[in-house]
Design an enzyme around this catalytic site. Structure first.
Site, short mmCIF file in Angstrom:
data_model
loop_
_atom_site.label_atom_id
_atom_site.label_comp_id
_atom_site.label_asym_id
_atom_site.label_seq_id
_atom_site.Cartn_x
_atom_site.Cartn_y
_atom_site.Cartn_z
N ASP A 12 -2.67 -0.19 12.41
CA ASP A 12 -3.76 -0.94 11.80
C ASP A 12 -5.06 -0.21 12.12
OD1 ASP A 12 -5.17 -2.93 10.50
OD2 ASP A 12 -4.97 -4.41 12.10
N PHE B 263 -7.79 -5.55 8.86
CA PHE B 263 -6.70 -6.16 8.09
C PHE B 263 -5.91 -5.14 7.28
CE2 PHE B 263 -10.51 -9.17 7.47
CZ PHE B 263 -10.45 -9.63 8.78
N HIS B 264 -5.50 -4.05 7.94
CA HIS B 264 -4.73 -3.01 7.25
C HIS B 264 -3.38 -2.76 7.93
CE1 HIS B 264 -8.80 -1.06 5.81
NE2 HIS B 264 -8.50 -2.18 5.17
N PRO B 265 -2.58 -3.77 8.22
CA PRO B 265 -1.30 -3.52 8.88
C PRO B 265 -0.32 -2.78 7.97
CG PRO B 265 -1.42 -5.81 8.21
CD PRO B 265 -2.77 -5.22 7.94
#
Length: 553
Positions: free
Chosen positions: A313, A488-490
């Site tokens: 992330d 919020f980039h998993p």
């Protein structure tokens, strides 16, 4: 009851699932079922760009996940938004259109041994659904930039990409300060090399958010062969043994209207539930690490140790500077009259702060000159607040958030029980490596260098967070742990890889190892995170997968 079986069952109506539903239902002979645990995208704040403030943390539109307490964040637990409803995360995200860097995809090709993932072969899949604001080749009419945009951007596709509808003097001056610090200007972050400073392009249309449901489901909703079920959550997948002795995914058990029902697929089941949802569904179905399944009383169907591992992330560090004599959102929206003016401007013109994405000005830089490529991303905003979702500060300020694009820390997504409605444990393991802590300290120093340039002097910037008293690597890394947050980039929790990679969950065509008729198509398949925001890469992945699925059928 449904008329079983469907040809394709797609689990999750986010960025990937909506595109897949559109592509796979083009053939009227194929019956497609799209399952979404959330509701329709008719909540009004989904469509107003600034509405992300009211969608994140809202059970109507967000899964309301939290991370486990993080050692690298000094024991803090973070809110972990994931979109719930048609459009998925494209209904609540920052609307930034960002492909990443060409080297990301060339590296995927190297890691997987499949050149189809290279930048050269992925660019057409980005362009296939794109409707970009720049038209034709040659010089851009607004900037004069001679960039042959027709070779880099698509037109007429479903996914609208526009320029932002705002201007802030303090952001212009920050951009100038960045150039004074050695960062070049750029007119396009999506050419394969995103180094530079400029304004983000956004997924909007005439001042409204443009989500995946509008783009891909609206044109397909009248097709009689496409069924879209909302408020339908998958409990687990179901399997059968073929006459040849292979294991095949035959469908799913779905909780709908309070009842459990079984839906079956004669073709494929495609998981597009995202980097949290897809590994959770696999694990609940007995596909994943055997020890975890046994610990929760789940029968092991396929021991795949990589399911839920490799979580990556982007962690942003939010530096806040008080400024003087600058128009910022803190001052504009500081009272009821200012908010009324902002609302009126949006109602009449679809411009102003209500049309803003969460971040407006961007920059991609190197944390030190020895780096061969940009490894930092800035999100610069004419506002400040203590934490996302809280009130703006009473003083004029800007926020320069910076994140490490290529973190070396790796986390995990694990079950907490064998119940489908219990949230999994999400442990990103932020700042777990010496390299990540070093880059965090370097990034804060670089923010200070940019703000100290002549272009910003008239604002007399004062570092409010983290504070100029913190100078050493150890101090800055610890402070990063106190103030950093996810953007919020998993990705990566069901990664693709070579046949000899024991942690690879899917092959390079995204088929789950050892199980027929089951694919994963979402951010979880990325072996490494892209150098930028992740929505556009997910759609590229789905474009490829749709083509492969149809070819194989």
């Amino acid at each position: 009851m449904p008329r079983d079986p469907f040809d394709y069952i797609i689990v999750g109506a986010g960025s990937a699932g909506c595109l897949l539903a559109n592509r796979l239902s083009r053939d009227p002979a194929k019956r497609v079922l799209l399952l979404e645990a959330g509701k329709r995208d008719n909540h009004p704040w989904i469509h107003i760009p600034v509405g992300y403030l009211y969608c994140i943390g809202n059970p109507r539109t967000d899964w309301l996940y939290q991370t486990a307490p993080e050692a690298g964040l000094n024991g803090r637990s973070l809110r972990y938004p994931r979109g719930k409803g048609l459009g998925g995360c494209s209904s609540i995200n920052g609307m930034i259109y960002m492909r990443g860097q060409a080297r990301d995809y060339d590296n995927w090709a190297r890691l997987t041994g499949d050149d189809d993932w290279s930048w050269e072969r992925s660019l057409p899949d980005f362009m296939a659904h794109e409707d970009h604001h720049r038209r034709d080749g040659g010089a851009d009419p607004e900037t004069g930039h001679n960039g042959r945009f027709s070779d880099l951007h698509g037109h007429g596709g479903e996914w609208r990409v526009e320029k932002q509808r705002l201007r802030w003097d303090v952001l212009e001056d920050f951009a100038t300060a960045a150039t004074q610090a050695g960062v070049p200007r750029t007119e396009d972050f999506n050419t394969g090399d995103n180094a530079g400073v400029g304004y983000f392009d956004v997924n909007q249309k005439n001042g409204w958010r443009w989500n995946a449901a509008k783009a891909f489901l609206r044109p397909a909703k009248s097709r009689p062969n496409l069924e879209i079920w909302t408020e339908s959550q998958v409990e687990r997948l179901i399997f059968e043994t073929t006459p040849q002795g292979a294991t095949r995914c035959a469908g799913a058990v779905v909780r709908r209207g309070g009842d459990a029902m079984t839906v079956r697929a004669r073709g494929e089941v495609i998981l597009s539930a995202g980097a949290i949802g897809s590994p959770q569904i696999l694990q609940l179905s007995g596909v994943g690490p055997a020890d975890q399944a046994k610990a929760h009383g789940i029968e092991v169907l396929r021991d795949l140790p990589g399911v839920g591992e490799n979580l990556q992330d982007h962690l942003q560090i939010r530096a806040v500077f008080k400024v003087k004599g600058a128009k910022t959102l803190n001052t504009l929206a500081g009272n009821i009259f200012g908010k009324a003016r902002i609302g009126l401007e949006y109602a009449l013109r679809r411009t102003g702060p209500m049309s803003m994405s969460p971040s407006q000005l961007g920059a991609f830089t190197r944390s030190d000159p020895q780096r061969p490529h940009a490894n930092l991303e800035y999100h610069v905003q004419p506002l400040s607040l203590d934490a996302f979702g809280e009130d703006l500060h009473a003083f004029p300020a800007i926020t320069a958030s910076v994140c490490n694009l290529n973190p070396t820390s790796r986390g995990r997504v694990h079950l907490t029980s064998n119940r489908f409605d219990d949230a999994p444990e999400i442990a990103p393991n932020y700042l777990a490596t010496d390299e990540d802590r070093h880059v965090a300290a370097q990034s804060l120093r670089q923010v200070r260098e940019i703000v100290s340039q002549p272009a910003m002097a008239k604002y007399e910037p004062e570092e409010w967070k983290p504070g100029p008293q913190y100078q050493t690597d150890e101090e800055l890394a610890r402070l990063a742990g106190d103030i950093a947050n996810t953007i919020f980039h998993p990705v990566g929790t069901a990664k693709m890889g070579r046949e000899d990679d024991p942690m690879a969950v899917v092959d390079t065509r995204l088929r789950v190892r050892g199980i027929e008729a089951l694919r994963v198509v979402d951010a979880s398949v990325m072996p490494e995170i892209t150098s930028g925001n992740t929505s556009a890469p997910v759609m590229m992945i789905a474009e490829k997968a749709a083509r492969w699925i149809l070819e194989e059928a």
